[in-house]
Scaffold this motif. Structure first.
Motif, PDB file in Angstrom:
ATOM      1  N   TYR A   7       0.835  -1.210   0.000  1.00 37.58           N
ATOM      2  CA  TYR A   7       0.000   0.000   0.000  1.00 37.58           C
ATOM      3  C   TYR A   7       0.867   1.257   0.000  1.00 37.58           C
ATOM      4  CZ  TYR A   7      -3.345   3.511   1.536  1.00 37.58           C
ATOM      5  OH  TYR A   7      -4.110   4.645   1.628  1.00 37.58           O
ATOM      6  N   GLN A  11       1.062   4.290  -2.706  1.00 40.20           N
ATOM      7  CA  GLN A  11       0.794   5.678  -2.324  1.00 40.20           C
ATOM      8  C   GLN A  11       1.985   6.596  -2.598  1.00 40.20           C
ATOM      9  OE1 GLN A  11      -2.282   6.900  -1.272  1.00 40.20           O
ATOM     10  NE2 GLN A  11      -2.818   4.865  -1.992  1.00 40.20           N
ATOM     11  N   PHE A  17       1.240  12.737  -1.444  1.00 41.78           N
ATOM     12  CA  PHE A  17       1.437  11.762  -0.369  1.00 41.78           C
ATOM     13  C   PHE A  17       2.887  11.779   0.090  1.00 41.78           C
ATOM     14  CE2 PHE A  17       2.532   7.638   1.367  1.00 41.78           C
ATOM     15  CZ  PHE A  17       1.504   7.412   2.261  1.00 41.78           C
TER      16      PHE A  17
END
Length: 95
Positions: A7, A11, A17
């Motif tokens: 994940y 991201q 981010f």
């Protein structure tokens, strides 16, 4: 189901981010250092609280990131674990 690392990798493709992730790194490093130092000595938060005179709830807040520690508080934590506090500035890594 994705793992955290999968994940995070996904991201990290988004510039916004990455910017936010890098902005909180110093705080996360402090939290990680406190938790690692405490757990490496098999201390509970309550045991550390007794050694330092710092309320266990305050140690919990430090470790979950809802309270920022002062230098004096970090020194008390280090002393309670029989450690020295070392803070350093390091050059930024070029990407």
């Amino acid at each position: 189901m994705k793992t955290f690392e999968e994940y995070k990798k996904q991201q990290m493709q988004a510039p916004e981010f990455v910017k936010e992730y890098e902005a909180i790194q110093p705080e996360m490093d402090v939290i990680r250092a406190i938790v690692n130092a405490r757990t490496s000595q098999n201390l509970t938060q309550n045991e550390l609280a007794k050694r330092t005179g710092i309320n266990q709830a305050d140690i919990s807040k430090l470790e979950n990131g809802t309270r920022n520690p002062s230098i004096n508080l970090l020194k008390r934590l280090a002393e309670g674990m029989g450690m020295s506090l070392k803070i350093e500035f390091v050059p930024k890594q070029k990407i």
